[in-house]
Design an enzyme around this catalytic site. Structure first.
Site, short mmCIF file in Angstrom:
data_model
loop_
_atom_site.label_atom_id
_atom_site.label_comp_id
_atom_site.label_asym_id
_atom_site.label_seq_id
_atom_site.Cartn_x
_atom_site.Cartn_y
_atom_site.Cartn_z
N GLY A 1 -17.36 -9.87 47.66
CA GLY A 1 -18.32 -10.96 47.58
C GLY A 1 -18.92 -11.26 48.94
O GLY A 1 -18.25 -11.17 49.96
N ARG B 1 -18.74 -3.62 45.15
CA ARG B 1 -17.37 -3.22 44.86
C ARG B 1 -17.36 -1.76 44.41
O ARG B 1 -18.31 -1.30 43.78
CB ARG B 1 -16.75 -4.13 43.81
N ASP C 1 -9.08 -8.98 50.00
CA ASP C 1 -7.88 -8.18 49.76
C ASP C 1 -8.19 -6.77 49.24
O ASP C 1 -7.60 -5.79 49.68
CB ASP C 1 -6.96 -8.89 48.76
N THR D 1 -14.55 -14.16 53.07
CA THR D 1 -14.58 -14.65 51.69
C THR D 1 -14.63 -16.17 51.72
O THR D 1 -13.90 -16.80 52.50
CB THR D 1 -13.36 -14.19 50.88
N ASP E 1 -13.50 -18.27 49.66
CA ASP E 1 -12.38 -18.94 49.00
C ASP E 1 -11.23 -19.28 49.93
O ASP E 1 -10.33 -20.05 49.56
CB ASP E 1 -11.83 -18.07 47.86
N ASP F 1 -8.71 -17.51 50.67
CA ASP F 1 -7.50 -17.19 49.91
C ASP F 1 -6.76 -15.97 50.45
O ASP F 1 -5.96 -15.36 49.75
CB ASP F 1 -7.85 -16.97 48.44
N ARG G 1 -11.44 -19.24 41.80
CA ARG G 1 -10.80 -18.78 40.56
C ARG G 1 -9.28 -18.81 40.67
O ARG G 1 -8.58 -19.17 39.73
CB ARG G 1 -11.28 -17.36 40.23
#
Length: 320
Positions: free
Chosen positions: A12, A73, A104, A126, A128, A130, A172
């Site tokens: 992303g 991707r 990741d 990213t 997020d 995360d 998410r």
């Protein structure tokens, strides 16, 4: 052939990726490398979608959102034969090191290439936040500020009509955006995937606060918590307060990166080139306690990120 460093963005998009590409390019050139910009992630490497970058090619991109190298991707990159093809492409181009900006999945690809002889360094990009090995990922600050700005605008309507706005933000599998944004906008409740929520308890809290003359409400709802529209409809039934959902969606990925994202992306990009120049490979650049550091990719991927319960509790206790 003059030695080269490749750079790609994968997964992303995130505001600040361009700042990282700029830093990698100029740091590498200053150390005597050619720089190969690979477009559309690993897929571009496999399909010969790349070009050499000069210092001027990355002028005027630090303030731009998205990524000038595009992103994507590459599901087939998990296959050994595909990875070997990528290794052959790197060798043909004289690439002696590759900087991968992504998450990741992108880092797993970098670990595979490192194991096959192409030195790789990962940079966490990213929104997020995360990635467990780092306190901060490129794009996170911009995404949060974008969400806060939009919710502040939504609040005007919520106040004018005495409504409740359930605002779905990205996340998410991680509630970091929701947690920080919820606290920043004074949300009455914050729903994150890391913690179960009780819609009946939220409804009771809203009714209690409504009785104290509060007429409007904001609830921040991470996308990983379920269907925000169903959640809003159920709250209307339970409270009698008109509740509408708003999904912010991919707008959170866009926009000019904040100062923080530009600075950290630049610092991480420079650090990644320093590692490659020293012959270091198979590492991820991260940030701990406001300082840039590096960690092995396999070690990083095995880490888990602890949710900030203290901040979550603070947000709940002062939201009335």
């Amino acid at each position: 052939m003059q030695k080269a460093i490749g750079v790609l963005t994968s997964g992303g998009d995130a505001p600040g990726m361009n700042a990282a590409v700029r830093a990698v390019t100029r740091a590498a050139i200053s150390k005597g490398y050619r720089v190969i910009g690979i477009r559309r992630g690993y897929k571009g490497l496999l399909r010969d979608d790349f070009s050499e970058l000069s210092a001027r090619d990355v002028s005027g991109i630090i303030q731009r959102g998205g990524t000038v190298l595009y992103t994507g991707r590459c599901e087939e990159f998990v296959k050994d034969e595909v990875q070997l093809k990528a290794v052959e492409k790197c060798r043909a181009l004289g690439i002696e090191g590759l900087v991968v900006v992504g998450g990741d999945g992108s880092f797993r690809g970098a670990a595979a290439l490192s194991a096959k002889g192409v030195p790789c360094i990962g940079i966490p990009g990213t929104i997020d936040n995360d990635i467990a090995c780092t306190d901060y990922t490129i794009g996170y600050d911009t995404a949060m500020n974008t969400a806060v700005d939009m919710i502040d605008k939504l609040r005007d309507t919520a106040e004018s009509h005495s409504k409740c706005s359930v605002v779905e933000v990205m996340g998410r599998n991680a509630g970091w955006i929701a947690l920080n944004v919820g606290l920043a906008v004074g949300a009455v409740s914050i729903c994150v995937p890391e913690r179960e929520y009780d819609i009946n308890a939220i409804a009771e809290k809203m009714k209690k606060v409504h009785a104290s003359r509060k007429q409007h409400f904001i609830i921040v709802f991470a996308e990983g918590c379920g269907d925000s529209r169903e959640f809003a409809e159920k709250l209307t039934e339970l409270t009698g307060i008109e509740t509408r959902d708003t999904v912010l969606g991919h707008v959170q990925r866009g926009g000019a990166p904040t100062l923080r994202d530009r600075v950290i992306a630049s610092e991480m990009g420079y650090y990644a080139v320093e590692l490659l120049d020293k012959g270091v490979s198979d590492r991820i650049v991260g940030m701990k306690h406001e300082r840039v550091y590096d960690v092995g990719i396999s070690e990083a991927l095995a880490m888990t990120k602890e949710f900030d319960d203290r901040l979550y509790n603070i947000a709940n206790e002062i939201s009335f």
